[in-house]
Motif scaffolding. Structure first.
Motif, PDB file in Angstrom:
ATOM      1  N   ASP A 114      25.931  62.415   0.066  1.00 49.05           N
ATOM      2  CA  ASP A 114      26.313  63.604  -0.697  1.00 49.05           C
ATOM      3  C   ASP A 114      27.677  63.433  -1.352  1.00 49.05           C
ATOM      4  N   THR A 115      28.610  62.849  -0.626  1.00 42.83           N
ATOM      5  CA  THR A 115      29.960  62.644  -1.167  1.00 42.83           C
ATOM      6  C   THR A 115      29.936  61.661  -2.324  1.00 42.83           C
ATOM      7  N   LYS A 116      29.161  60.589  -2.194  1.00 39.61           N
ATOM      8  CA  LYS A 116      29.048  59.641  -3.308  1.00 39.61           C
ATOM      9  C   LYS A 116      28.402  60.298  -4.520  1.00 39.61           C
ATOM     10  N   ASN A 117      27.422  61.146  -4.279  1.00 36.10           N
ATOM     11  CA  ASN A 117      26.796  61.878  -5.375  1.00 36.10           C
ATOM     12  C   ASN A 117      27.807  62.806  -6.055  1.00 36.10           C
ATOM     13  N   ASN A 118      28.600  63.515  -5.270  1.00 35.83           N
ATOM     14  CA  ASN A 118      29.625  64.397  -5.823  1.00 35.83           C
ATOM     15  C   ASN A 118      30.669  63.606  -6.606  1.00 35.83           C
ATOM     16  N   LEU A 119      31.022  62.426  -6.092  1.00 38.60           N
ATOM     17  CA  LEU A 119      31.978  61.576  -6.789  1.00 38.60           C
ATOM     18  C   LEU A 119      31.401  61.112  -8.124  1.00 38.60           C
TER      19      LEU A 119
END
Length: 86
Positions: free
Chosen positions: A32-37
């Protein structure tokens, strides 16, 4: 706004570094964090970085959930199950 996005990027990058250092590099939160980034990079027109982060997120989602599972729905199901289990 662009300023908020610019400030969010180092925070997201730091979160990814923390997930890696805490042995959580294969977690749903990391995906999720990589997607948000990837979204943040896109918004500040860092398109190559956005594409790299997006592919990393998609690869991790595939590892976590398989080929035919929507990771957003799976995360919702996981969250709902954890509340029901309480």
């Amino acid at each position: 706004s662009m300023g908020e996005t610019t400030h969010a990027i180092p925070c997201l990058e730091q979160a990814i570094a923390l997930y890696n250092s805490n042995g959580e590099s294969k977690s749903p939160a990391m995906a999720d964090t990589k997607n948000n980034l990837a979204v943040a990079y896109f918004l500040v027109q860092r398109f190559q970085d956005s594409q790299t982060a997006r592919f990393e997120a998609l690869d991790l989602y595939q590892t976590l959930y398989g080929d035919n599972v929507n990771p957003y729905l799976q995360n919702l199901e996981d969250t709902m199950y954890s509340f029901i289990s309480l």
